[in-house]
Design an enzyme around this catalytic site. Structure first.
Site, short mmCIF file in Angstrom:
data_model
loop_
_atom_site.label_atom_id
_atom_site.label_comp_id
_atom_site.label_asym_id
_atom_site.label_seq_id
_atom_site.Cartn_x
_atom_site.Cartn_y
_atom_site.Cartn_z
N ASP A 111 12.15 -23.54 30.28
CA ASP A 111 12.33 -24.41 29.05
C ASP A 111 13.72 -24.04 28.35
O ASP A 111 14.11 -22.70 28.33
CB ASP A 111 11.29 -24.15 28.23
CG ASP A 111 11.08 -25.10 27.05
OD1 ASP A 111 11.14 -26.40 27.37
OD2 ASP A 111 11.47 -24.71 25.76
N GLU A 153 15.64 -25.99 33.18
CA GLU A 153 15.71 -27.24 32.19
C GLU A 153 17.05 -27.05 31.39
O GLU A 153 17.08 -26.23 30.40
CB GLU A 153 14.75 -27.36 31.16
CG GLU A 153 14.51 -28.95 30.33
CD GLU A 153 14.19 -28.77 29.08
OE1 GLU A 153 13.96 -29.58 28.47
OE2 GLU A 153 14.13 -27.63 28.53
C1 GLC Z 1 11.97 -28.42 26.14
C2 GLC Z 1 10.61 -29.19 26.33
C3 GLC Z 1 10.23 -29.91 25.28
C4 GLC Z 1 10.05 -29.02 24.17
C5 GLC Z 1 11.31 -28.39 23.73
C6 GLC Z 1 11.05 -26.96 23.06
O1 GLC Z 1 12.91 -29.45 25.97
O2 GLC Z 1 10.70 -30.11 27.58
O3 GLC Z 1 9.13 -30.52 25.35
O4 GLC Z 1 9.82 -29.85 22.79
O5 GLC Z 1 11.79 -27.80 25.12
O6 GLC Z 1 10.51 -26.21 23.52
#
Ligand code: GLC
Length: 562
Positions: A217, A278
């Site tokens: 994340d 991500e």
């Molecule tokens: C990422 C996740 C999202 C979340 C954010 C904070 O972008 O995909 O859903 O709100 O991180 O953890």
């Protein structure tokens, strides 16, 4: 036609170079115990469906204990399971059963922040400024008279300042702490040895339980510039898709050293474990840095997701992605939807701009033609699954689900809604529980006679889109996915490997993959003839009477005979 009967190579550890990974948003996938919230029991009951779809792995959104201030991305215990989702024993059973079905399991790790209920943050609140407990987070004194102003000008991604002030015993205002997301998600300090050691322990905990990998994340946010300098004026701090390489908290070079350490941990296992980042970064070259050989295995390619449904923009995105990944020898990935963005059937239902779309939710303000959006989404799927590398399928896209845009205000749960003072409706519209069967809600999401309704209401129109309604209907989106995924598995040309463009009219995309495969996508308003000798494997829409590919449709064909 040269075909093999196996899926991606699982013997050399390179399965991830070609894998199609299905995203299970656990809260909305399937509810096994009737409380209106999806859970591990629900996933286990649907493993035959997932295996039958033809995917290679599942990525499960966070399932750890959490106060759910941000749908589980506020973790209070990284090495356990939230009671509403199940138990550690059930998690172990799920991993085992998934493996028996030939499916890998990828979890979601949240290393930028913990929950404010995490024992560490509670200890930090109880401790003095400057104490070791506080050094696991980013506590700072305020600026201005009495420290009344936040320590710097950073903004939360969800709206408002990225700082919250704590209150000392006796009601005295104290230090501020950093949270790039909600106040319930304090950022940890990655210069702290405790933080590093604890996340490594978490990786091993799950790897030891046979989990095959992690989605990381906000991988691009872990390291903050020393001294936490101001961003300065004219900078949209909530947007990480910046070209800046000196941003104080997005995509800093120092973050890569953390991931090299993680890679070494993953590689120490007999069946090496994998990571997907991500990382919403501004340029493909920056993304490629995350997937260098000694770092993470893959990264989501959000440029593709943000590209409008236009041939030139899609082709440019594909080319820059392929070039950047080739530099480092990593396979690209392709993704159209996830739990953070408006579903692509609804995005493509809107007029398509000539530029990449940053604020995907903003598209929803425009008039929609959902039938057109669905048609383009089907074509986009064939495009995505024919491109080199791996792909992600977000639960429900295989049913052609749209964004639910009319959820009642009082039911919205995404923190974005409150933090934006009700100007941004947030991400709940893509998180509505899946329709499985039956004619009315809960559409088989919860068991018969369940006490509670699904946690978000499903549109009545989804009766036509349940998995049951689409099953066996050759024109359905579900069967399109099944056919494409099974074909992809059998075709040696697809997955990892090179791509060659073939000359085509400007509003089309036409490429070849060897051996013997080609994909044609028609983004123009007119039907397009197929190349002579094309032996059609499948199309996203029926060919017209003249055997031409209609507008907003895609075809896969064998070129062996041509
Ligand atoms: C990422 C996740 C999202 C979340 C954010 C904070 O972008 O995909 O859903 O709100 O991180 O953890």
């Amino acid at each position: 036609m040269s075909a093999v009967t196996t899926g991606p190579d699982t013997t050399t550890g390179a399965w991830w170079r070609s894998a199609v990974i299905y995203q299970v948003y656990i809260r909305s996938f399937a509810d096994g115990n009737g409380d209106g919230i999806g859970d591990i029991a629900g996933i286990r009951s649907r493993l035959p469906y997932l295996a039958g779809l033809g995917i290679d792995a599942l990525w499960i959104n966070p399932w750890y204990p959490s106060p759910m201030a941000d749908a589980g991305y506020d973790v209070s215990d990284y090495r356990s399971i939230a009671p509403e989702f199940g138990t550690l024993d059930e998690a172990a059973a799920l991993v085992r059963e998934a493996h028996e079905h030939g499916l890998k399991v990828v979890l979601d790790i949240v290393p930028n922040h913990t929950s404010d209920r995490h024992p560490w943050f509670q200890e930090a609140l109880a401790a003095e400024p400057g104490s070791p407990e506080r050094q696991r987070y980013l506590f700072r004194p305020g600026r201005g008279e009495g420290g009344d102003l936040p320590p710097n000008d950073w903004r939360s991604v969800f709206g408002g300042p990225a700082w919250t002030r704590v209150t000392q015993p006796g009601g005295i205002p104290g230090e501020w702490y950093l949270h790039l997301f909600a106040p319930e998600q304090p950022d940890v300090d990655w210069t702290s040895p405790d933080v590093r050691a604890d996340f490594e322990k978490t990786l091993r905990f799950w790897f030891d339980r046979e989990v095959d990998g992690f989605r990381i994340d906000v991988a691009h946010s872990l390291v903050k510039a020393p001294g936490l300098p101001d961003l300065g004026p004219d900078v949209d701090t909530s947007n990480s898709m910046t070209d800046r390489t000196d941003h104080p908290h997005w995509d800093r070079d120092e973050v890569h050293q953390i991931f090299r350490g993680w890679r070494a941990i993953a590689d120490a296992y007999d069946q090496p474990r994998i990571f997907v980042a991500e990382a919403w970064v501004g340029r493909p070259e920056r993304l490629a840095l995350y997937v260098r050989p000694d770092e993470l295995h893959t990264a989501f390619n959000f440029d593709f997701l943000r590209a409008p449904w236009r041939a030139a923009q899609l082709r440019a995105t594909i080319d820059t992605t392929l070039a950047a990944h080739a530099e480092v020898g990593a396979p690209p990935t392709w993704v159209l939807s996830n739990h953070d963005v408006a579903r692509h059937a609804s995005r493509y239902a809107r007029p398509q701009s000539e530029r990449a779309v940053h604020a995907l939710q903003d598209l929803l303000d425009q008039p929609a033609d959902l039938a057109l959006g669905r048609r383009r989404a089907r074509a986009a799927t064939l495009l995505m699954l024919a491109l080199p590398g791996g792909a992600y399928v977000y639960q429900g896209e295989e049913l052609g689900l749209e964004e639910v845009e009319d959820l009642p205000d009082e039911l919205l749960q995404d923190p974005t809604w409150a933090r934006s003072e009700h100007s941004d409706r947030g991400r709940d519209g893509c998180r509505v529980p899946l329709p499985w069967s039956g004619k009315e809600p809960p559409f088989g999401f919860s068991p018969e006679g369940a006490a509670a309704a699904p946690w978000l209401p499903q549109p009545a129109g989804w009766r036509a889109l349940t998995a049951e309604a689409q099953e066996g209907d050759p024109e359905s989106t579900l069967e399109l996915y099944r056919t494409a995924l099974h074909l992809r598995r059998g075709l040696a040309a697809l997955g990892d490997g090179p791509l060659q463009w073939i000359d085509s009219p400007p509003d089309a995309l036409h490429f070849r993959r060897e051996p013997g495969f080609a994909c044609l996508v028609n983004l123009s308003a007119e039907p397009l003839p197929l190349p002579p000798g094309a032996d059609v494997l499948m199309t996203s829409e029926p060919l017209d009477r003249g055997g031409r590919l209609p507008s907003d449709a895609a075809a896969w064909f064998s070129t062996e005979g041509s």
